[in-house]
Design an enzyme around this catalytic site. Structure first.
Site, PDB file in Angstrom:
ATOM      1  N   HIS A 104      49.154  34.215  37.218  1.00 29.44           N
ATOM      2  CA  HIS A 104      49.565  35.473  36.583  1.00 29.44           C
ATOM      3  C   HIS A 104      49.447  36.571  37.637  1.00 29.44           C
ATOM      4  O   HIS A 104      48.362  36.842  38.158  1.00 29.44           O
ATOM      5  CB  HIS A 104      48.684  35.792  35.376  1.00 29.44           C
ATOM      6  CG  HIS A 104      49.149  37.007  34.619  1.00 29.44           C
ATOM      7  ND1 HIS A 104      50.040  36.935  33.562  1.00 29.44           N
ATOM      8  CD2 HIS A 104      48.864  38.323  34.785  1.00 29.44           C
ATOM      9  CE1 HIS A 104      50.272  38.152  33.103  1.00 29.44           C
ATOM     10  NE2 HIS A 104      49.573  39.013  33.837  1.00 29.44           N
ATOM     11  N   CYS A 105      50.580  37.206  37.941  1.00 28.55           N
ATOM     12  CA  CYS A 105      50.629  38.177  39.035  1.00 28.55           C
ATOM     13  C   CYS A 105      50.523  39.596  38.487  1.00 28.55           C
ATOM     14  O   CYS A 105      51.413  40.042  37.752  1.00 28.55           O
ATOM     15  CB  CYS A 105      51.924  38.017  39.818  1.00 28.55           C
ATOM     16  SG  CYS A 105      52.055  39.133  41.234  1.00 28.55           S
ATOM     17  N   PRO A 106      49.473  40.340  38.821  1.00 25.59           N
ATOM     18  CA  PRO A 106      49.370  41.726  38.340  1.00 25.59           C
ATOM     19  C   PRO A 106      50.379  42.658  38.994  1.00 25.59           C
ATOM     20  O   PRO A 106      50.699  43.712  38.439  1.00 25.59           O
ATOM     21  CB  PRO A 106      47.933  42.112  38.715  1.00 25.59           C
ATOM     22  CG  PRO A 106      47.577  41.212  39.854  1.00 25.59           C
ATOM     23  CD  PRO A 106      48.303  39.927  39.614  1.00 25.59           C
ATOM     24  N   ASN A 109      53.216  42.119  36.740  1.00 29.64           N
ATOM     25  CA  ASN A 109      52.807  42.137  35.330  1.00 29.64           C
ATOM     26  C   ASN A 109      53.496  41.025  34.550  1.00 29.64           C
ATOM     27  O   ASN A 109      54.024  41.230  33.456  1.00 29.64           O
ATOM     28  CB  ASN A 109      53.115  43.496  34.690  1.00 29.64           C
ATOM     29  CG  ASN A 109      52.427  43.656  33.339  1.00 29.64           C
ATOM     30  OD1 ASN A 109      51.365  43.094  33.112  1.00 29.64           O
ATOM     31  ND2 ASN A 109      53.038  44.418  32.446  1.00 29.64           N
ATOM     32  N   ASN A 110      53.484  39.831  35.137  1.00 28.07           N
ATOM     33  CA  ASN A 110      54.157  38.706  34.505  1.00 28.07           C
ATOM     34  C   ASN A 110      53.559  37.416  35.035  1.00 28.07           C
ATOM     35  O   ASN A 110      52.969  37.395  36.117  1.00 28.07           O
ATOM     36  CB  ASN A 110      55.664  38.746  34.796  1.00 28.07           C
ATOM     37  CG  ASN A 110      56.464  37.871  33.870  1.00 28.07           C
ATOM     38  OD1 ASN A 110      55.930  37.310  32.910  1.00 28.07           O
ATOM     39  ND2 ASN A 110      57.755  37.753  34.131  1.00 28.07           N
TER      40      ASN A 110
END
Length: 302
Positions: A104-106, A109-110
């Protein structure tokens, strides 16, 4: 003019891939992996342990699942109430199971998974090219800044800031992009690097690797004209993947290393499932021959 054209090409590709990475919804397991109403009731009635595993085995007997938990049990998500496909993981941030989840990549945001992993790679590549282009074109003015050859205006501080920002992002992006290029070459996800997939016979960190060329095509597809564009072209459906450990012949039981063993057929919980066309052709580059054609050839020899 050349610099302006190159700049806008890199910028548009960067924005396009970034947009696709952010707004492409992660793919979830299809309905066949969800438990039926009767299976859910049976699972709730049964105490935890072997009895629940028996319910899950019965529900998953026709599914193309080859990975297990560390204890050898069926991978099941209590929150989504489904049998997890291979390489699928539950994201605690999105609160849903993601097919071939990488992380999950901040920054976007996905969740990065099967549906947008190609877009994420292109986003890293084009953002790196964008920063390198800015750093390269700004370098001559950055040198003049230190040699006091620039006019004494506020613009020279903008030049210094721009060069430092582009150079620092280039260093960080190059390491991240290089790491994910290595993951693609080995057909791994970030989660599988920290915890190797566990198959029915053993743990194997390279179980999904089919060789560099086929690993690359699994992410970018067969048509090279789409490789550099942020359009979806990955092979497969995200629920089943060809492996180097599981025999893909539906007529034969799967054994380690692709060896056929009829004496151990009863130990396999699931039969080997045929893959979709876009996945099956990754396992072989030569046209398969049928029994009828073999007989015809034999008749010609006779």
């Amino acid at each position: 003019v050349v610099c302006l054209v190159a700049y806008h090409i890199f910028f548009m590709l960067f924005v396009w891939s970034y947009w696709k990475t952010i707004f492409t919804l992660p793919m979830n397991p299809s309905k066949e992996f969800h438990l039926s109403y009767s299976d859910k009731e049976s699972l709730e009635r049964e105490p935890r342990g072997e009895s629940q595993q028996e319910v899950l085995r019965r529900a998953a007997k026709d599914l193309p699942i080859y990975t297990r938990t560390m204890s050898g049990a069926i991978r099941y998500c209590d929150r989504c109430r489904l049998v997890k496909p291979d390489r699928c993981h539950h994201c605690s941030v999105c609160d849903k199971c993601i097919l071939k989840m990488d992380h999950h990549c901040p920054w976007v945001n996905n969740c990065v998974g099967f549906s947008n992993y190609k877009f994420f790679l292109l986003f890293l590549a084009y953002s790196l090219l964008y920063c390198l282009f800015i750093a390269a074109t700004d370098l001559q003015y950055f040198i003049k800044f230190w040699t006091n050859d620039l006019p004494d205006t506020q613009a020279k501080f903008h030049i210094m800031f721009l060069f430092f920002a582009a150079a620092m992002f280039s260093v960080s992006l190059s390491s991240l992009f290089g790491y994910h290029c290595w993951l693609v070459s080995k057909n791994k996800s970030t989660l599988e690097v920290f915890r190797a997939p566990i198959f029915r016979h053993r743990t194997d960190k390279n179980g999904f690797s089919l060789g560099f060329s086929k690993n690359l095509r699994q992410v970018f597809g067969d048509e090279k004209k789409y490789w550099l564009l942020p359009v979806f072209s990955s092979l497969g459906d995200g629920c089943s993947f060809p492996t180097c450990l599981v025999n893909q012949d539906p007529e034969q039981a799967s054994t380690p290393g692709g060896l056929n063993s009829t004496s151990k057929n009863e130990n396999h919980l699931f039969p080997a499932k045929p893959l979709r066309d876009s996945q099956s052709h990754l396992l072989t580059d030569t046209p398969s021959w049928s029994e009828t054609s073999a007989k015809a050839e034999k008749g010609k020899v006779g």
